[in-house]
Design a protein around this motif. Structure first.
Motif, mmCIF file in Angstrom:
data_model
loop_
_atom_site.group_PDB
_atom_site.id
_atom_site.type_symbol
_atom_site.label_atom_id
_atom_site.label_comp_id
_atom_site.label_asym_id
_atom_site.label_seq_id
_atom_site.Cartn_x
_atom_site.Cartn_y
_atom_site.Cartn_z
ATOM 1 N N LYS A 10 39.472 37.508 32.530
ATOM 2 C CA LYS A 10 39.233 36.455 31.553
ATOM 3 C C LYS A 10 38.472 37.062 30.382
ATOM 4 N N GLU A 11 38.337 36.315 29.296
ATOM 5 C CA GLU A 11 37.661 36.848 28.119
ATOM 6 C C GLU A 11 36.156 36.887 28.363
ATOM 7 N N LEU A 12 35.580 38.049 28.125
ATOM 8 C CA LEU A 12 34.147 38.261 28.365
ATOM 9 C C LEU A 12 33.475 38.775 27.107
ATOM 10 N N SER A 13 32.194 38.443 26.971
ATOM 11 C CA SER A 13 31.356 39.033 25.928
ATOM 12 C C SER A 13 30.617 40.209 26.553
ATOM 13 N N VAL A 14 30.953 41.404 26.143
ATOM 14 C CA VAL A 14 30.358 42.604 26.736
ATOM 15 C C VAL A 14 28.873 42.671 26.429
ATOM 16 N N HIS A 15 28.447 42.244 25.239
ATOM 17 C CA HIS A 15 27.016 42.259 24.900
ATOM 18 C C HIS A 15 26.219 41.378 25.852
ATOM 19 N N ARG A 16 26.735 40.203 26.141
ATOM 20 C CA ARG A 16 26.052 39.307 27.080
ATOM 21 C C ARG A 16 26.008 39.927 28.464
ATOM 22 N N LEU A 17 27.118 40.521 28.871
ATOM 23 C CA LEU A 17 27.206 41.130 30.195
ATOM 24 C C LEU A 17 26.229 42.302 30.324
ATOM 25 N N ILE A 18 26.131 43.131 29.276
ATOM 26 C CA ILE A 18 25.205 44.274 29.306
ATOM 27 C C ILE A 18 23.768 43.786 29.373
ATOM 28 N N GLN A 19 23.442 42.765 28.575
ATOM 29 C CA GLN A 19 22.074 42.233 28.557
ATOM 30 C C GLN A 19 21.683 41.690 29.928
ATOM 31 N N GLN A 20 22.580 40.938 30.567
ATOM 32 C CA GLN A 20 22.289 40.394 31.892
ATOM 33 C C GLN A 20 22.107 41.511 32.926
ATOM 34 N N THR A 21 22.926 42.564 32.817
ATOM 35 C CA THR A 21 22.834 43.671 33.770
ATOM 36 C C THR A 21 21.531 44.431 33.593
ATOM 37 N N VAL A 22 21.138 44.660 32.335
ATOM 38 C CA VAL A 22 19.887 45.377 32.063
ATOM 39 C C VAL A 22 18.693 44.601 32.588
ATOM 40 N N ASP A 23 18.728 43.265 32.475
ATOM 41 C CA ASP A 23 17.603 42.440 32.937
ATOM 42 C C ASP A 23 17.351 42.625 34.428
ATOM 43 N N LYS A 24 18.416 42.902 35.187
ATOM 44 C CA LYS A 24 18.261 43.067 36.644
ATOM 45 C C LYS A 24 17.473 44.322 36.996
ATOM 46 N N TYR A 25 17.390 45.258 36.051
ATOM 47 C CA TYR A 25 16.692 46.520 36.328
ATOM 48 C C TYR A 25 15.276 46.542 35.768
#
Length: 446
Positions: free
Chosen positions: A290-305
């Motif tokens: 599906k269509e994703l916003s990579v910036h949003r996805l990267i930000q969420q992933t970084v927050d987990k670390y």
């Protein structure tokens, strides 16, 4: 495997060497036999023409009287006059003799062999010759010369001085011989190439099996260690919870339960990695794109670390400069791929992690760079890191753990999304992973 592999290699090599020696010996014998066969046929064909010319010369005998001492009378006989010249040239043209030679060679199935010829007088003068005879005669390296006496009858009592000769040159006779057996040679070479290819495939398969065996042993050792450590930690935490003093203090009890929870999550991640490897092996990944916003996805992933980075006093710098960041991708798998790259950058940092994530885009592609200032790797290591179960040598960093499946999984996910991933690394300075993804149709239209 370590003992049998050298033995198998030596035996196969000796067998191949023996076959090559036998093939070379066989081919040499074949060439020599063919050369002798061709020579005999060629000489026979030329002799046929010489005899035919000699029979024609018999009609050119001049009558003469010979004194017979026994009877005291003269008797008329036919014989060659010593001063007679040009018998062959008088009766045949150059084209006629050439045709006779060609027909004779064809009768012996030697029509492909080139030739040049000349008729010489008894005095050695050129009486008749083909157009290329002079040039061919000068080339003494590539010719075979056949000199045949032209006689009408073997009983004629006349010396060589009264006999014409037929000279036949065969330019590039060796090439003609070789041409006749070229298909046999091609078959022999093809056969040897097939054997060499089979040898190469066999050795490569053995090397791969050896490598797989080593990887299997490393994987089992890593897996045992990865599961043994959290199980031991959980066991200690459970024993602590059984202690009445710990049960009497809720804070300490929650602490040990938190440890059990963390170790359980850690084990689940390891199990998930192994399951993902099995899916990769069977190519049974199920993608829900599906269509994703990579910036949003990267930000969420970084927050987990964040907590992990705080413990190591590290940081992640985000430079999300792409004007278009929408792609068609599976959110779970693509997030895992980005997470694995970030986790790798953290694990292989020597000291406090310093990671930079940069994005950029053009009309059709989105580019993601994840760079660290860690230990880096050699060019040899970089060429293998996307292989399943491969683990880079970490030098003095012994706390790096894993099964060697993370980057293989990342490569599989990126490839499945028709993207590209490559790595640029310098030992001691850091590593940069570069991901290229196609923008979604809507993003390209904007």
């Amino acid at each position: 495997m370590k003992r049998t592999f050298p033995v198998i290699t030596i035996l196969i090599s000796l067998s191949l060497l023996g076959l090559i020696v036998l093939q070379v010996s066989w081919f040499r014998n074949l060439v020599e036999f063919t050369r002798q066969q061709f020579t005999a046929k060629f000489e026979f064909a030329c002799q046929m023409v010489a005899d035919e010319l000699g029979q024609a010369m018999a009609a050119s005998k001049q009558p003469a009287l010979r004194w017979q001492q026994e009877s005291g009378t003269f008797r008329s006989e036919y014989f060659f006059r010593p001063n007679y010249r040009g018998v062959v040239a008088d009766k045949f043209s150059m084209a006629q003799i050439q045709q006779k030679l060609r027909s004779a060679l064809q009768s012996q199935k030697l029509e492909t062999i080139p030739f040049e010829f000349a008729i010489l007088t008894p005095n050695g003068e050129t009486e008749l010759y083909s157009f290329g005879f002079e040039n061919a005669y000068r080339d003494t390296v590539n010719n075979q010369l056949k000199v045949l006496l032209i006689r009408s009858e073997p009983t004629i009592e006349i010396g060589p001085a009264g006999t014409e000769t037929l000279w036949v040159l065969t330019p590039h006779f060796g090439a003609a011989v070789f041409s006749s057996i070229k298909w046999m040679l091609a078959g022999a070479i093809l056969f040897m190439l097939v054997i060499l290819a089979a040898f190469y495939v066999t050795i490569r398969a053995l090397l791969n099996q050896k490598k797989i065996s080593e990887i299997k042993s490393d994987f089992i050792n890593n897996m045992t260690h990865e599961f043994k450590t959290p199980l031991a930690t959980i066991s200690l935490a459970v024993d602590a919870l059984r202690n009445e003093k710990v049960q009497a203090e809720p804070e300490r009890a929650r602490y040990f339960m938190g440890i059990i929870k963390e170790e359980n999550v850690r084990m689940n991640k390891q199990v998930e990695a192994i399951l993902q490897a099995a899916l990769m092996e069977k190519e049974e990944f199920q993608f829900n794109k599906k269509e994703l916003s990579v910036h949003r996805l990267i930000q969420q992933t970084v927050d987990k670390y964040d907590l992990q980075l705080q413990k190591k006093e590290g940081k992640i710098n985000l430079l999300l400069n792409a004007s278009r960041d929408q792609i068609e991708a599976d959110e779970v798998h693509f997030t895992n791929a980005i997470s694995n790259l970030i986790d790798n950058a953290i694990k292989y940092s020597d000291g406090a992690p310093d990671i930079t994530i940069v994005t950029s885009s053009n009309q059709h592609q989105l580019f993601i760079q994840i760079a660290d200032r860690g230990i880096g790797m050699s060019r040899e290591t970089a060429s293998h890191i996307f292989e399943k179960f491969y683990r880079a040598h970490t030098g003095n960093i012994h706390q790096v753990k894993g099964f060697g499946l993370g980057l293989s999984y990342v490569k599989t996910v990126i490839d499945a999304h028709h993207g590209k991933i490559r790595v640029d690394s310098t030992q001691g300075k850091g590593t940069t992973f570069m991901v290229e993804m196609n923008l979604s149709a809507e993003a390209r239209e904007d």
